[in-house]
Each structure stands twice: as structure tokens, then as C-alpha cells.
Design a protein around this motif. Structure first.
Motif, PDB file in Angstrom:
ATOM      1  N   PHE A   5       0.827  -1.205   0.000  1.00  0.00           N
ATOM      2  CA  PHE A   5       0.000   0.000   0.000  1.00  0.00           C
ATOM      3  C   PHE A   5       0.865   1.261   0.000  1.00  0.00           C
ATOM      4  O   PHE A   5       0.576   2.221  -0.735  1.00  0.00           O
ATOM      5  CB  PHE A   5      -0.922  -0.002   1.213  1.00  0.00           C
ATOM      6  N   VAL A   6       1.919   1.268   0.805  1.00  0.00           N
ATOM      7  CA  VAL A   6       2.820   2.423   0.820  1.00  0.00           C
ATOM      8  C   VAL A   6       3.472   2.622  -0.549  1.00  0.00           C
ATOM      9  O   VAL A   6       3.620   3.746  -1.033  1.00  0.00           O
ATOM     10  CB  VAL A   6       3.881   2.244   1.925  1.00  0.00           C
ATOM     11  N   PHE A   7       3.845   1.533  -1.192  1.00  0.00           N
ATOM     12  CA  PHE A   7       4.450   1.629  -2.523  1.00  0.00           C
ATOM     13  C   PHE A   7       3.485   2.245  -3.533  1.00  0.00           C
ATOM     14  O   PHE A   7       3.899   2.998  -4.425  1.00  0.00           O
ATOM     15  CB  PHE A   7       4.876   0.239  -2.992  1.00  0.00           C
ATOM     16  N   THR A   8       2.189   1.954  -3.416  1.00  0.00           N
ATOM     17  CA  THR A   8       1.227   2.455  -4.398  1.00  0.00           C
ATOM     18  C   THR A   8       0.896   3.929  -4.205  1.00  0.00           C
ATOM     19  O   THR A   8       0.568   4.624  -5.175  1.00  0.00           O
ATOM     20  CB  THR A   8      -0.073   1.642  -4.338  1.00  0.00           C
ATOM     21  N   VAL A   9       0.966   4.446  -2.985  1.00  0.00           N
ATOM     22  CA  VAL A   9       0.517   5.818  -2.736  1.00  0.00           C
ATOM     23  C   VAL A   9       1.661   6.805  -2.538  1.00  0.00           C
ATOM     24  O   VAL A   9       1.433   8.019  -2.609  1.00  0.00           O
ATOM     25  CB  VAL A   9      -0.421   5.871  -1.511  1.00  0.00           C
ATOM     26  N   HIS A  10       2.874   6.312  -2.303  1.00  0.00           N
ATOM     27  CA  HIS A  10       3.984   7.223  -2.016  1.00  0.00           C
ATOM     28  C   HIS A  10       5.046   7.135  -3.097  1.00  0.00           C
ATOM     29  O   HIS A  10       5.537   6.042  -3.408  1.00  0.00           O
ATOM     30  CB  HIS A  10       4.619   6.894  -0.657  1.00  0.00           C
ATOM     31  N   THR A  11       5.367   8.283  -3.661  1.00  0.00           N
ATOM     32  CA  THR A  11       6.431   8.384  -4.656  1.00  0.00           C
ATOM     33  C   THR A  11       7.542   9.235  -4.078  1.00  0.00           C
ATOM     34  O   THR A  11       7.290  10.386  -3.675  1.00  0.00           O
ATOM     35  CB  THR A  11       5.917   9.021  -5.962  1.00  0.00           C
ATOM     36  N   PRO A  12       8.782   8.722  -3.993  1.00  0.00           N
ATOM     37  CA  PRO A  12       9.872   9.516  -3.430  1.00  0.00           C
ATOM     38  C   PRO A  12      10.050  10.839  -4.178  1.00  0.00           C
ATOM     39  O   PRO A  12      10.129  10.880  -5.402  1.00  0.00           O
ATOM     40  CB  PRO A  12      11.093   8.608  -3.613  1.00  0.00           C
ATOM     41  N   ALA A  19      -3.493   8.357  -7.189  1.00  0.00           N
ATOM     42  CA  ALA A  19      -3.763   8.205  -8.616  1.00  0.00           C
ATOM     43  C   ALA A  19      -3.801   6.748  -9.072  1.00  0.00           C
ATOM     44  O   ALA A  19      -4.613   6.401  -9.944  1.00  0.00           O
ATOM     45  CB  ALA A  19      -2.724   8.985  -9.424  1.00  0.00           C
ATOM     46  N   PRO A  20      -2.951   5.836  -8.537  1.00  0.00           N
ATOM     47  CA  PRO A  20      -3.053   4.433  -8.965  1.00  0.00           C
ATOM     48  C   PRO A  20      -4.415   3.809  -8.687  1.00  0.00           C
ATOM     49  O   PRO A  20      -4.842   2.901  -9.411  1.00  0.00           O
ATOM     50  CB  PRO A  20      -1.944   3.742  -8.161  1.00  0.00           C
ATOM     51  N   MET A 216      -0.063   0.843 -10.306  1.00  0.00           N
ATOM     52  CA  MET A 216      -1.447   0.468 -10.554  1.00  0.00           C
ATOM     53  C   MET A 216      -1.626  -1.043 -10.469  1.00  0.00           C
ATOM     54  O   MET A 216      -2.621  -1.531  -9.923  1.00  0.00           O
ATOM     55  CB  MET A 216      -1.914   0.967 -11.920  1.00  0.00           C
ATOM     56  N   SER A 217      -0.682  -1.811 -10.996  1.00  0.00           N
ATOM     57  CA  SER A 217      -0.798  -3.270 -10.936  1.00  0.00           C
ATOM     58  C   SER A 217      -0.777  -3.760  -9.494  1.00  0.00           C
ATOM     59  O   SER A 217      -1.542  -4.659  -9.121  1.00  0.00           O
ATOM     60  CB  SER A 217       0.334  -3.920 -11.731  1.00  0.00           C
TER      61      SER A 217
END
Length: 267
Positions: A5-12, A19-20, A216-217
Motif C-alpha cells: 500500500f505504501v508503494f502504491t501511494v507514495h512516490t519519493p 492516482a493508482p 497500478m498493478s
């Protein structure tokens, strides 16, 4: 799951963005692949139950000695890897058109590979789902005294189809629902067979978009997992409430005489 979940919503360097998740419905191929997988799941559930329910009831009533044999046959898909199964299916699909081109079966081999609804995937998924369907139904049949129910219904004049549809199956609702949801989860997450046969259901679509839209995947995978778990949890809670709502039999009377007989020593 938390890391996903953190990977999908947080962009360094860019912060938090959903958006995903908001772009899932508008993603190319999402709706088609999901509807295809749901259709395959419905057909697989129907075929697996149609094969397993009559067989297990027949074994339970008429040939209990065959139960170990039926169990071994239904558990074989757990031993055979999916890659070996799809290799055999591919060999048959390639052999058929070459040797049966002048027979009516040639069109059958083409029809089962129709991309809009590949029946060959239904057949393969039914084989993979047999162990889970068998375990769920076997547990349900063990919890019900099927011979007594059948004998009582037959003594009341019920026909065999009526006994199966109106007496046995209502007592297997939880087992049927459990087998259906396990099959649904299997079909939605199966990738190997569909990918090697060249079809694009939901799991294959998730992998195909992972290169260009990795977040998104992962978001779609996370949502599908949560939805599947929620359905299984609802099923478990429903079964628990149904069991607790069953009224307990009345306690036997402490007095062995008539309810109106006076207590000893009193008249």
C-alpha cells in the motif's frame, strides 16, 4: 500488504498520491479482463459443483468404500504442478487440429480456444479447483447425517431429485458457498495456465501492465486480495451466526411422571 500500500501511494520526492487507485476503472483492458475472469469463475464454479456434488453424495449413500479412491482423484491436482498441466493441454490442442481436421471435432478444438470466452480455461480451472471443492463438500457431508435425512424423506414419499434439491443441498449451503468462494479466488489469481495458453484474464492483465504502470498493478492486486478476504470473512461469519441461531433441543423433564403429578410428600 502495508508495504504494498505504501508503494502504491507514495512516490519519493513527490509525496502521497492516490492516482493508482483512481485510475483503475479507466485503465485500458481492466474491465474486459475482469469480466472475462468473472465469467470464467462462474462457469468453473458451476462445472466443479456439478461434478463433485452428485459424486460425493452417491459415494456417501451407496458406495462409502469408494471414498478413498474419490479423494485421491480429487487431490491429484495438488500433486501435479500447473506448468505440467498446461504442457499437457497445449500438446492436446496442437495434436487435435492436425489429426482431426476432417472430423466434426475439429470445430470443437477451435471453439474451446475462442478468445472471447476460452472454454479450455474453464476445464483447466475445474481440475485445479477440485481439491478445494472436495474438501469443503466433504466437511459439510461429514457434519450432516445424510443417510438418515434421505431415509426420512423417502419414507415421506419424496423422490430422489426432491431429496437432493430440497433436503441435502440446503444443509450444505455453507460448504457450497465456501467451495464457490475458494474457486473464485483461484480463478482470479491464476496466471500460469492462462498466460502460457495465450489468453488475457484478470491475473494476466495485472502482470502485463506492471511494466508501464507498476503502482497500478500492485494497487489492483491489493484490492482484489482485500475483496476476496472480505468475502471469505463474510462467509465465515454467516456460517457462525447460522450455527449459533440453531435452537437447542429442550432439556428432558426431571420428573418421570406426568407434568401434573404432585411432588412427593405433597397432596
Amino acid at each position: 500488504m502495508l508495504s504494498s500500500f505504501v508503494f502504491t501511494v507514495h512516490t519519493p520526492g513527490q509525496g502521497v498520491s492516490f492516482a493508482p487507485y483512481t485510475g483503475i476503472l479507466s485503465a485500458e483492458g481492466f474491465t474486459q479482463s475482469l469480466l472475462l475472469s468473472l465469467g470464467l469463475a462462474a462457469a468453473t464454479i458451476a462445472l466443479a459443483l456439478l461434478l463433485a456434488v452428485p459424486a460425493l453424495i452417491a459415494v456417501r449413500l451407496g458406495a462409502p468404500r469408494l471414498r478413498p479412491l474419490v479423494e485421491i482423484v480429487c487431490m491429484l491436482p495438488l500433486v501435479v504442478p500447473p506448468i505440467a498441466l498446461v504442457t499437457g493441454v497445449t500438446t492436446v490442442l496442437r495434436w487435435g487440429p492436425d489429426h482431426l481436421s476432417r472430423t466434426p471435432l475439429y470445430q470443437t478444438f477451435l471453439a474451446v480456444q475462442n478468445e472471447s470466452f476460452p472454454v479450455v480455461l474453464v476445464l483447466a480451472y475445474t481440475v485445479l479447483a477440485l481439491p478445494f471443492v472436495y474438501r469443503s463438500l466433504d466437511a459439510g457431508l461429514r457434519a450432516v447425517d445424510v443417510p438418515t435425512l434421505v431415509e426420512a424423506a423417502r419414507n415421506c414419499g419424496a423422490s430422489r431429485p426432491y431429496v437432493i434439491l430440497r433436503v441435502i443441498l440446503p444443509n450444505l449451503r455453507s460448504s457450497l458457498a465456501g467451495a464457490s468462494f475458494l474457486t473464485l479466488a483461484l480463478v482470479l489469481g491464476e496466471y500460469t495456465i492462462a498466460s502460457l495458453l495465450g489468453f488475457r484474464p484478470f491475473a494476466v492483465w495485472i502482470v502485463s501492465v506492471s511494466g508501464a504502470q507498476a503502482r497500478m498493478s500492485v494497487a489492483v492486486s491489493l484490492l482484489s486480495l482485500l475483496i476476496t478476504w472480505a468475502l471469505l470473512l463474510l462467509l465465515s461469519r454467516a456460517g457462525t451466526r447460522a450455527a449459533s441461531a440453531t435452537p437447542a433441543p429442550p432439556a428432558p423433564s426431571a420428573s418421570s411422571g406426568s407434568p401434573t403429578s404432585p411432588a412427593p410428600g405433597k397432596e
